[in-house]
Scaffold this motif. Structure first.
Motif, PDB file in Angstrom:
ATOM      1  N   HIS A 126      10.808   6.569   1.788  1.00 29.12           N
ATOM      2  CA  HIS A 126      11.474   5.784   0.226  1.00 29.12           C
ATOM      3  C   HIS A 126      11.165   6.482   0.238  1.00 29.12           C
ATOM      4  CE1 HIS A 126      15.158   3.366   0.678  1.00 29.12           C
ATOM      5  NE2 HIS A 126      16.108   4.389   1.552  1.00 29.12           N
ATOM      6  N   ARG A 127       9.313   6.207  -0.553  1.00 32.52           N
ATOM      7  CA  ARG A 127       8.859   6.503  -1.057  1.00 32.52           C
ATOM      8  C   ARG A 127       8.153   7.934  -1.334  1.00 32.52           C
ATOM      9  NH1 ARG A 127       6.684   5.211  -5.580  1.00 32.52           N
ATOM     10  NH2 ARG A 127       4.451   6.052  -5.720  1.00 32.52           N
ATOM     11  N   GLN A 128       8.126   8.560   0.383  1.00 33.19           N
ATOM     12  CA  GLN A 128       7.843   9.510  -0.420  1.00 33.19           C
ATOM     13  C   GLN A 128       9.775  10.883  -0.980  1.00 33.19           C
ATOM     14  OE1 GLN A 128       8.497  11.253   4.061  1.00 33.19           O
ATOM     15  NE2 GLN A 128       7.293  12.615   3.666  1.00 33.19           N
ATOM     16  N   ILE A 129      10.559  10.216  -0.753  1.00 31.30           N
ATOM     17  CA  ILE A 129      11.705  11.132  -1.900  1.00 31.30           C
ATOM     18  C   ILE A 129      11.511  10.505  -2.859  1.00 31.30           C
ATOM     19  CG2 ILE A 129      14.250  10.309  -2.238  1.00 31.30           C
ATOM     20  CD1 ILE A 129      14.687  10.078   0.566  1.00 31.30           C
ATOM     21  N   GLU A 130      10.547   8.901  -3.578  1.00 32.97           N
ATOM     22  CA  GLU A 130      10.438   8.786  -4.562  1.00 32.97           C
ATOM     23  C   GLU A 130       9.334   9.250  -5.499  1.00 32.97           C
ATOM     24  OE1 GLU A 130      11.049   3.491  -5.325  1.00 32.97           O
ATOM     25  OE2 GLU A 130       8.704   4.851  -5.485  1.00 32.97           O
ATOM     26  N   ALA A 166      -0.610  12.380  -0.837  1.00 35.04           N
ATOM     27  CA  ALA A 166      -1.288  12.952  -0.129  1.00 35.04           C
ATOM     28  C   ALA A 166      -1.425  11.355   0.034  1.00 35.04           C
ATOM     29  CB  ALA A 166      -2.446  13.902  -0.646  1.00 35.04           C
ATOM     30  N   GLY A 167      -1.423  10.851  -0.711  1.00 33.97           N
ATOM     31  CA  GLY A 167      -2.379   8.989  -1.007  1.00 33.97           C
ATOM     32  C   GLY A 167      -1.163   9.293   0.469  1.00 33.97           C
ATOM     33  N   LEU A 168      -0.076   8.904   0.071  1.00 39.39           N
ATOM     34  CA  LEU A 168       1.167   8.485   0.963  1.00 39.39           C
ATOM     35  C   LEU A 168       0.894   8.638   2.561  1.00 39.39           C
ATOM     36  CD1 LEU A 168       3.529   6.423   1.182  1.00 39.39           C
ATOM     37  CD2 LEU A 168       4.812   8.496   0.990  1.00 39.39           C
ATOM     38  N   GLN A 169       0.621   9.179   2.773  1.00 42.90           N
ATOM     39  CA  GLN A 169      -0.285  10.472   4.259  1.00 42.90           C
ATOM     40  C   GLN A 169      -0.342   9.437   4.504  1.00 42.90           C
ATOM     41  OE1 GLN A 169       0.005  14.396   4.440  1.00 42.90           O
ATOM     42  NE2 GLN A 169      -0.574  14.149   6.645  1.00 42.90           N
ATOM     43  N   GLN A 170      -2.099   9.588   3.716  1.00 40.24           N
ATOM     44  CA  GLN A 170      -3.485   8.813   4.284  1.00 40.24           C
ATOM     45  C   GLN A 170      -2.690   7.412   4.671  1.00 40.24           C
ATOM     46  OE1 GLN A 170      -6.133   9.922   3.928  1.00 40.24           O
ATOM     47  NE2 GLN A 170      -7.632   8.129   4.764  1.00 40.24           N
ATOM     48  N   ALA A 171      -1.787   6.467   3.755  1.00 38.56           N
ATOM     49  CA  ALA A 171      -1.973   5.182   3.514  1.00 38.56           C
ATOM     50  C   ALA A 171      -0.912   4.749   4.927  1.00 38.56           C
ATOM     51  CB  ALA A 171      -0.755   4.558   2.399  1.00 38.56           C
ATOM     52  N   VAL A 231       4.043  13.125  12.367  1.00 35.52           N
ATOM     53  CA  VAL A 231       4.618  14.197  11.697  1.00 35.52           C
ATOM     54  C   VAL A 231       5.182  13.906  10.500  1.00 35.52           C
ATOM     55  CG1 VAL A 231       6.759  16.545  11.088  1.00 35.52           C
ATOM     56  CG2 VAL A 231       5.038  15.260  13.520  1.00 35.52           C
ATOM     57  N   PHE A 232       3.915  13.908   9.260  1.00 40.00           N
ATOM     58  CA  PHE A 232       4.451  13.425   7.596  1.00 40.00           C
ATOM     59  C   PHE A 232       6.455  14.107   7.369  1.00 40.00           C
ATOM     60  CE2 PHE A 232       3.502  13.262   3.234  1.00 40.00           C
ATOM     61  CZ  PHE A 232       3.264  12.349   2.219  1.00 40.00           C
ATOM     62  N   GLY A 233       5.400  15.465   6.933  1.00 40.22           N
ATOM     63  CA  GLY A 233       6.693  15.708   5.937  1.00 40.22           C
ATOM     64  C   GLY A 233       6.046  16.992   5.489  1.00 40.22           C
ATOM     65  N   GLU A 234       6.328  18.464   4.958  1.00 36.61           N
ATOM     66  CA  GLU A 234       5.658  19.403   4.022  1.00 36.61           C
ATOM     67  C   GLU A 234       6.890  19.945   3.073  1.00 36.61           C
ATOM     68  OE1 GLU A 234       4.168  21.624   7.746  1.00 36.61           O
ATOM     69  OE2 GLU A 234       5.963  23.054   7.504  1.00 36.61           O
ATOM     70  N   GLY A 235       5.907  20.745   2.244  1.00 37.67           N
ATOM     71  CA  GLY A 235       6.916  21.205   1.426  1.00 37.67           C
ATOM     72  C   GLY A 235       6.288  21.298  -0.311  1.00 37.67           C
ATOM     73  N   ASP A 236       6.932  21.596  -0.938  1.00 40.27           N
ATOM     74  CA  ASP A 236       7.007  21.561  -2.570  1.00 40.27           C
ATOM     75  C   ASP A 236       7.138  20.891  -3.074  1.00 40.27           C
ATOM     76  OD1 ASP A 236       6.963  22.409  -4.764  1.00 40.27           O
ATOM     77  OD2 ASP A 236       8.363  23.251  -5.547  1.00 40.27           O
ATOM     78  N   PRO A 237       5.862  19.630  -3.123  1.00 35.12           N
ATOM     79  CA  PRO A 237       5.761  18.100  -3.458  1.00 35.12           C
ATOM     80  C   PRO A 237       6.740  17.928  -4.282  1.00 35.12           C
ATOM     81  CG  PRO A 237       3.533  19.081  -3.725  1.00 35.12           C
ATOM     82  CD  PRO A 237       4.321  19.972  -3.519  1.00 35.12           C
ATOM     83  N   SER A 267       1.035  -1.212  -0.370  1.00 38.05           N
ATOM     84  CA  SER A 267       0.010   0.366   0.390  1.00 38.05           C
ATOM     85  C   SER A 267       0.871   1.432   0.195  1.00 38.05           C
ATOM     86  CB  SER A 267      -1.013   0.009   1.020  1.00 38.05           C
ATOM     87  OG  SER A 267      -0.474  -0.319   1.910  1.00 38.05           O
ATOM     88  N   VAL A 268       1.827   1.293   0.476  1.00 43.41           N
ATOM     89  CA  VAL A 268       2.948   2.475   0.337  1.00 43.41           C
ATOM     90  C   VAL A 268       3.564   2.503  -0.743  1.00 43.41           C
ATOM     91  CG1 VAL A 268       5.298   2.977   1.660  1.00 43.41           C
ATOM     92  CG2 VAL A 268       4.115   1.817   2.999  1.00 43.41           C
ATOM     93  N   ALA A 269       3.776   1.015  -1.437  1.00 46.55           N
ATOM     94  CA  ALA A 269       4.318   1.467  -2.725  1.00 46.55           C
ATOM     95  C   ALA A 269       2.807   1.626  -4.172  1.00 46.55           C
ATOM     96  CB  ALA A 269       4.986   0.142  -3.338  1.00 46.55           C
ATOM     97  N   ALA A 270       1.492   1.898  -3.233  1.00 48.09           N
ATOM     98  CA  ALA A 270       0.988   2.174  -4.514  1.00 48.09           C
ATOM     99  C   ALA A 270       0.507   3.860  -4.254  1.00 48.09           C
ATOM    100  CB  ALA A 270      -0.315   1.078  -4.312  1.00 48.09           C
ATOM    101  N   ALA A 271       0.706   3.816  -3.581  1.00 45.82           N
ATOM    102  CA  ALA A 271       0.527   5.749  -3.315  1.00 45.82           C
ATOM    103  C   ALA A 271       1.128   6.963  -4.467  1.00 45.82           C
ATOM    104  CB  ALA A 271       0.526   6.473  -1.821  1.00 45.82           C
TER     105      ALA A 271
END
Ligand code: URA
Length: 274
Positions: free
Chosen positions: A184-188, A83-88, A105-111, A75-79
């Motif tokens: 990692h997914r966030q960085i991707e 926003a979808g990753l945070q939800q997951a 604390v998910f993280g924030e800034g320019d996607p 489900s992480v890879a599927a985001a």
């Protein structure tokens, strides 16, 4: 002259008191100084006392098995967006930090930021607000970012762990590992041109470099995330800069951030665009 103790003993004997009971000593001796135990070992297993070590350790944390408390890698890879990753992952209880948090604390800034910062983990202010780097260290980070001609919201800011470690301690390697797939997914998804690691913990846990930050700051490293190699600039954590507020340290961070921005500003060759 008669020994007073002997006289006292003789008096007790005369009174018919046949033995003396020693008061327990209030002084606890060091284990190594104690007389060896003369109690014979129990002959049957059921006579043996339960091992005391297990009783004195806190019980091991058992993460929940449901997909909300313990998000599945699939489900992480599927985001497909942040926003979808945070939800997951925002209900994550996969490590002992989860149950103790106020806010995730998910993280924030320019996607689509070209420059991404990775810190250690939320502190008290971040835990209360659910945003990274909003306390004193965050104020300094904002100033440092301003000094290279950027605004905070033009970058992306995340941490190694997304829940606050108690007493502002560093996350353990197990806690970092439990969270690393999310980062990692966030960085991707952000796909930054450069990552700046803040302090020793992100350098060790994300990049695998365990050398002291004082030695390696300012030296380019790289990390492979999702099949892409990303240049990494290690620098000091702003909390460290606050503690060691010398001109040398501040200049070093400024040089590191300037180098990172110069790299981030390079034109993107078409073949490396996501
Ligand atoms: N320190 C960090 O490493 N991260 C934060 O978000 C705040 C302080």
């Amino acid at each position: 002259m008669e020994n007073p103790l002997e006289a006292w003993r003789d008096t007790l004997l005369e009174l018919g008191v046949m033995g003396l009971v020693r008061e327990p000593s209030p002084v606890v001796q060091e284990p190594s100084l104690r007389a060896p135990s003369v109690v014979p070992p129990p002959r049957h297993a059921e006579d043996r006392p339960a091992p005391r070590l297990a009783a004195s350790l806190p019980p091991a944390y058992v993460p929940p098995s449901d997909a909300i408390g313990c998000p599945r890698p699939a489900s992480v890879a599927a985001a497909t967006d942040l926003a979808g990753l945070q939800q997951a992952i925002q209900g994550c209880l996969a490590c002992p930090l989860g149950p103790g948090r106020m806010k995730f604390v998910f993280g924030e800034g320019d996607p689509g930021a070209r420059l991404m910062f990775v810190g250690e983990g939320p502190g008290r202010d971040e835990d209360l607000q659910g945003r990274p780097f909003v306390g004193k260290a965050g104020e300094l980070l904002d100033k440092m970012v301003g000094a290279i001609g950027l605004k905070r919201e033009e970058t992306y800011i995340a941490n190694i762990v997304k829940c606050r470690p108690p007493d502002n301690r560093a996350p353990t390697p197990e806690e970092a590992r439990a969270c690393l797939g999310y980062l990692h997914r966030q960085i991707e998804l952000v796909c930054p041109a450069v990552i700046v690691t803040l302090g020793a913990t992100p350098l060790r846990e994300l990049v695998g470099v365990g050398e002291g930050i004082t030695r390696v700051r300012g030296q380019w490293k790289r990390v492979k995330v999702g099949g892409r190699e990303i240049p990494v600039m290690p620098t000091f954590h702003p909390a460290y800069v606050l503690r060691q507020y010398t001109q040398d340290i501040r200049r070093a961070v400024w040089e590191d951030l300037k180098a990172a921005k110069e790299w981030a500003d390079r034109p993107v060759p078409p073949e490396t665009r996501p």
